[in-house]
Write an enzyme that holds these catalytic residues in place. Structure first.
Site, PDB file in Angstrom:
ATOM      1  N   CYS A   1       4.441  -7.750   2.048  1.00  0.00           N
ATOM      2  CA  CYS A   1       3.166  -7.236   1.883  1.00  0.00           C
ATOM      3  C   CYS A   1       2.447  -7.840   0.917  1.00  0.00           C
ATOM      4  CB  CYS A   1       3.445  -5.679   1.320  1.00  0.00           C
ATOM      5  SG  CYS A   1       4.407  -5.551  -0.241  1.00  0.00           S
TER       6      CYS A   1
ATOM      7  N   ASN B   1       4.622  -6.952  -3.034  1.00  0.00           N
ATOM      8  CA  ASN B   1       6.041  -6.941  -2.967  1.00  0.00           C
ATOM      9  C   ASN B   1       6.673  -5.855  -3.962  1.00  0.00           C
ATOM     10  OD1 ASN B   1       9.143  -9.079  -3.199  1.00  0.00           O
ATOM     11  ND2 ASN B   1       8.561  -7.416  -1.801  1.00  0.00           N
TER      12      ASN B   1
ATOM     13  N   CYS C   1       5.528  -2.488  -3.550  1.00  0.00           N
ATOM     14  CA  CYS C   1       5.309  -0.849  -2.864  1.00  0.00           C
ATOM     15  C   CYS C   1       6.011  -1.013  -1.369  1.00  0.00           C
ATOM     16  CB  CYS C   1       3.937  -0.338  -2.848  1.00  0.00           C
ATOM     17  SG  CYS C   1       3.271  -0.137  -4.482  1.00  0.00           S
ATOM     18  N   ARG C   2       5.219  -1.386  -0.496  1.00  0.00           N
ATOM     19  CA  ARG C   2       5.549  -1.360   0.856  1.00  0.00           C
ATOM     20  C   ARG C   2       6.710  -2.222   1.271  1.00  0.00           C
ATOM     21  NH1 ARG C   2      -0.377  -2.848   2.815  1.00  0.00           N
ATOM     22  NH2 ARG C   2       0.084  -4.069   0.762  1.00  0.00           N
ATOM     23  N   SER C   3       6.761  -3.665   1.029  1.00  0.00           N
ATOM     24  CA  SER C   3       7.931  -4.305   1.484  1.00  0.00           C
ATOM     25  C   SER C   3       9.111  -4.124   0.790  1.00  0.00           C
ATOM     26  CB  SER C   3       7.575  -5.784   1.333  1.00  0.00           C
ATOM     27  OG  SER C   3       7.263  -6.377   0.294  1.00  0.00           O
TER      28      SER C   3
ATOM     29  N   ASP D   1      -1.888   0.061   2.079  1.00  0.00           N
ATOM     30  CA  ASP D   1      -1.737  -0.040   0.747  1.00  0.00           C
ATOM     31  C   ASP D   1      -1.843   1.281  -0.120  1.00  0.00           C
ATOM     32  OD1 ASP D   1      -1.486  -0.922  -1.781  1.00  0.00           O
ATOM     33  OD2 ASP D   1      -2.992  -2.598  -1.660  1.00  0.00           O
TER      34      ASP D   1
HETATM   35  P1  4NP Z   1       1.973  -3.475  -1.937  1.00  0.00           P
HETATM   36  O1  4NP Z   1       1.067  -2.816  -2.873  1.00  0.00           O
HETATM   37  O2  4NP Z   1       1.472  -4.746  -1.457  1.00  0.00           O
HETATM   38  O3  4NP Z   1       2.632  -2.674  -1.088  1.00  0.00           O
HETATM   39  O4  4NP Z   1       3.079  -4.103  -3.036  1.00  0.00           O
HETATM   40  C1  4NP Z   1       0.231  -3.338  -3.775  1.00  0.00           C
HETATM   41  C2  4NP Z   1       0.950  -3.558  -5.012  1.00  0.00           C
HETATM   42  C3  4NP Z   1      -0.243  -4.231  -5.918  1.00  0.00           C
HETATM   43  C4  4NP Z   1      -1.204  -4.529  -5.535  1.00  0.00           C
HETATM   44  C5  4NP Z   1      -1.801  -4.130  -4.714  1.00  0.00           C
HETATM   45  C6  4NP Z   1      -0.953  -3.874  -3.644  1.00  0.00           C
HETATM   46  N1  4NP Z   1      -2.154  -4.967  -6.889  1.00  0.00           N
HETATM   47  O5  4NP Z   1      -3.326  -5.185  -6.612  1.00  0.00           O
HETATM   48  O6  4NP Z   1      -1.653  -5.206  -7.873  1.00  0.00           O
END
Ligand code: 4NP
Length: 160
Positions: free
Chosen positions: A11, A14, A16-18, A128
Protein backbone atom coordinates in the site's frame (compact mmCIF):
# COMPACT_ATOMS: atom_id res chain seq x y z
CA UNK A 1 7.89 -28.34 -3.98
CA UNK A 2 11.28 -26.77 -3.33
CA UNK A 3 10.83 -23.01 -3.49
CA UNK A 4 8.24 -21.25 -1.36
CA UNK A 5 5.42 -19.31 -3.01
CA UNK A 6 5.95 -15.72 -1.93
CA UNK A 7 3.48 -12.88 -1.56
CA UNK A 8 4.16 -9.18 -0.93
CA UNK A 9 1.24 -6.88 -0.05
CA UNK A 10 1.78 -3.23 -0.95
CA UNK A 11 0.00 0.00 0.00
CA UNK A 12 1.21 3.58 0.42
CA UNK A 13 2.37 3.82 4.04
CA UNK A 14 2.54 0.13 5.06
CA UNK A 15 0.75 0.96 8.31
CA UNK A 16 -2.95 0.35 7.50
CA UNK A 17 -3.98 -1.71 4.47
CA UNK A 18 -0.98 -3.87 3.58
CA UNK A 19 -0.19 -4.89 7.19
CA UNK A 20 -3.88 -5.79 7.58
CA UNK A 21 -3.57 -8.02 4.50
CA UNK A 22 -0.29 -9.40 5.86
CA UNK A 23 -1.90 -10.27 9.21
CA UNK A 24 -5.11 -11.73 7.77
CA UNK A 25 -3.36 -13.78 5.08
CA UNK A 26 -0.75 -15.00 7.57
CA UNK A 27 -3.54 -16.34 9.79
CA UNK A 28 -5.28 -18.11 6.88
CA UNK A 29 -1.97 -19.67 5.81
CA UNK A 30 -1.34 -20.80 9.37
CA UNK A 31 -4.80 -22.35 9.65
CA UNK A 32 -4.20 -24.18 6.35
CA UNK A 33 -0.89 -25.56 7.69
CA UNK A 34 1.05 -23.87 4.89
CA UNK A 35 3.47 -21.70 6.86
CA UNK A 36 6.46 -23.61 5.51
CA UNK A 37 5.24 -23.24 1.94
CA UNK A 38 4.01 -19.67 1.59
CA UNK A 39 6.18 -16.67 2.45
CA UNK A 40 4.46 -13.37 3.26
CA UNK A 41 5.56 -9.77 3.71
CA UNK A 42 4.17 -6.26 3.24
CA UNK A 43 5.68 -2.92 2.25
CA UNK A 44 4.78 0.65 1.31
CA UNK A 45 5.55 2.59 -1.85
CA UNK A 46 6.27 5.61 0.39
CA UNK A 47 8.86 5.90 3.16
CA UNK A 48 6.94 8.14 5.62
CA UNK A 49 6.37 5.46 8.22
CA UNK A 50 9.37 3.15 7.83
CA UNK A 51 10.12 1.27 11.08
CA UNK A 52 6.73 2.01 12.64
CA UNK A 53 4.15 -0.46 13.92
CA UNK A 54 0.79 -0.51 12.14
CA UNK A 55 -1.75 2.24 12.88
CA UNK A 56 -3.40 1.55 16.26
CA UNK A 57 -6.84 1.70 14.59
CA UNK A 58 -5.84 -1.17 12.26
CA UNK A 59 -4.32 -3.16 15.14
CA UNK A 60 -7.45 -2.74 17.30
CA UNK A 61 -9.91 -3.63 14.56
CA UNK A 62 -7.87 -6.68 13.54
CA UNK A 63 -7.70 -7.80 17.16
CA UNK A 64 -11.49 -7.60 17.43
CA UNK A 65 -11.66 -9.85 14.38
CA UNK A 66 -9.15 -12.35 15.76
CA UNK A 67 -6.01 -11.22 13.93
CA UNK A 68 -2.72 -10.21 15.56
CA UNK A 69 -0.61 -7.75 13.59
CA UNK A 70 1.11 -5.59 16.24
CA UNK A 71 4.45 -7.31 15.57
CA UNK A 72 4.68 -5.96 12.01
CA UNK A 73 6.94 -3.01 11.11
CA UNK A 74 6.70 -0.76 8.09
CA UNK A 75 9.27 -0.84 5.32
CA UNK A 76 9.50 0.60 1.84
CA UNK A 77 9.34 -1.50 -1.34
CA UNK A 78 12.72 -1.95 -2.98
CA UNK A 79 13.88 -3.30 -6.33
CA UNK A 80 14.93 -6.63 -4.82
CA UNK A 81 11.28 -7.29 -3.97
CA UNK A 82 10.46 -7.79 -7.63
CA UNK A 83 13.02 -10.60 -7.82
CA UNK A 84 12.12 -12.15 -4.48
CA UNK A 85 8.31 -12.21 -4.56
CA UNK A 86 6.04 -14.18 -6.91
CA UNK A 87 3.00 -12.02 -6.16
CA UNK A 88 3.31 -8.27 -5.61
CA UNK A 89 -0.23 -7.20 -4.76
CA UNK A 90 -1.22 -3.55 -4.76
CA UNK A 91 -4.06 -2.23 -2.61
CA UNK A 92 -5.06 0.46 -5.09
CA UNK A 93 -4.41 1.69 -8.60
CA UNK A 94 -2.01 4.46 -7.57
CA UNK A 95 0.21 1.89 -5.84
CA UNK A 96 -0.22 -0.48 -8.78
CA UNK A 97 1.09 2.16 -11.21
CA UNK A 98 3.90 3.21 -8.88
CA UNK A 99 5.02 -0.43 -8.64
CA UNK A 100 4.97 -0.76 -12.43
CA UNK A 101 7.13 2.34 -12.73
CA UNK A 102 9.68 0.87 -10.33
CA UNK A 103 9.78 -2.63 -11.80
CA UNK A 104 11.49 -4.02 -14.88
CA UNK A 105 9.12 -5.16 -17.67
CA UNK A 106 10.07 -8.80 -16.98
CA UNK A 107 8.43 -8.43 -13.56
CA UNK A 108 5.21 -6.72 -14.64
CA UNK A 109 3.19 -9.94 -14.49
CA UNK A 110 3.83 -10.26 -10.76
CA UNK A 111 2.17 -6.92 -10.05
CA UNK A 112 -1.58 -7.22 -9.62
CA UNK A 113 -4.45 -5.54 -7.82
CA UNK A 114 -5.09 -7.50 -4.63
CA UNK A 115 -8.89 -7.22 -4.97
CA UNK A 116 -8.75 -9.15 -8.24
CA UNK A 117 -8.70 -12.16 -5.89
CA UNK A 118 -11.98 -11.26 -4.19
CA UNK A 119 -15.06 -12.97 -5.53
CA UNK A 120 -17.39 -11.14 -3.10
CA UNK A 121 -16.71 -7.51 -4.02
CA UNK A 122 -16.77 -5.76 -7.39
CA UNK A 123 -14.51 -2.98 -6.07
CA UNK A 124 -11.02 -2.83 -7.54
CA UNK A 125 -9.33 -0.86 -4.78
CA UNK A 126 -8.92 -1.13 -1.01
CA UNK A 127 -9.57 2.53 -0.10
CA UNK A 128 -7.04 4.40 2.00
CA UNK A 129 -8.59 4.62 5.52
CA UNK A 130 -5.90 6.84 7.06
CA UNK A 131 -7.74 10.18 7.16
CA UNK A 132 -11.22 8.73 7.65
CA UNK A 133 -13.28 7.23 10.46
CA UNK A 134 -13.65 3.79 12.01
CA UNK A 135 -16.03 2.62 9.29
CA UNK A 136 -13.21 2.87 6.75
CA UNK A 137 -11.12 0.41 8.74
CA UNK A 138 -14.03 -2.02 8.95
CA UNK A 139 -14.47 -1.89 5.20
CA UNK A 140 -10.73 -2.39 4.62
CA UNK A 141 -10.86 -5.49 6.79
CA UNK A 142 -13.88 -6.93 4.95
CA UNK A 143 -12.25 -6.42 1.55
CA UNK A 144 -8.91 -7.80 2.73
CA UNK A 145 -10.53 -10.86 4.29
CA UNK A 146 -12.37 -11.71 1.08
CA UNK A 147 -9.37 -11.22 -1.22
CA UNK A 148 -7.13 -13.19 1.17
CA UNK A 149 -9.45 -16.18 0.96
CA UNK A 150 -9.49 -15.96 -2.83
CA UNK A 151 -5.72 -15.59 -3.00
CA UNK A 152 -5.14 -18.65 -0.84
CA UNK A 153 -7.50 -20.72 -3.00
CA UNK A 154 -5.71 -19.50 -6.13
CA UNK A 155 -2.27 -20.41 -4.75
CA UNK A 156 -3.45 -23.83 -3.59
CA UNK A 157 -4.89 -24.56 -7.03
CA UNK A 158 -2.00 -23.18 -9.05
CA UNK A 159 1.09 -24.12 -7.02
CA UNK A 160 0.37 -26.77 -4.41
P1 4NP B 1 -1.79 2.80 4.13
O1 4NP B 1 -2.47 4.14 4.71
O2 4NP B 1 -1.23 3.15 2.77
O3 4NP B 1 -2.94 1.86 4.06
O4 4NP B 1 -0.73 2.39 5.12
C1 4NP B 1 -1.81 5.35 4.79
C2 4NP B 1 -0.98 5.60 5.86
C3 4NP B 1 -0.36 6.82 5.98
C4 4NP B 1 -0.56 7.79 5.02
C5 4NP B 1 -1.38 7.53 3.94
C6 4NP B 1 -1.99 6.32 3.83
N1 4NP B 1 0.06 9.05 5.16
O5 4NP B 1 -0.20 9.92 4.31
O6 4NP B 1 0.83 9.26 6.10
Amino acid sequence: MSKKVSVLFVCLGNICRSPTAHGVFRQLVKEAGLEEVIEIDSAGTAAFHVGKAPDTRSIQLAKQRGIEMADLRARQVDLGDFYQYDYVLAMDEANFFNLKELALPEHYDKIQLFLDYSSDYAEKEVPDPYYGGAQGFDHVFDLVESASQGLLQHIQKKHL
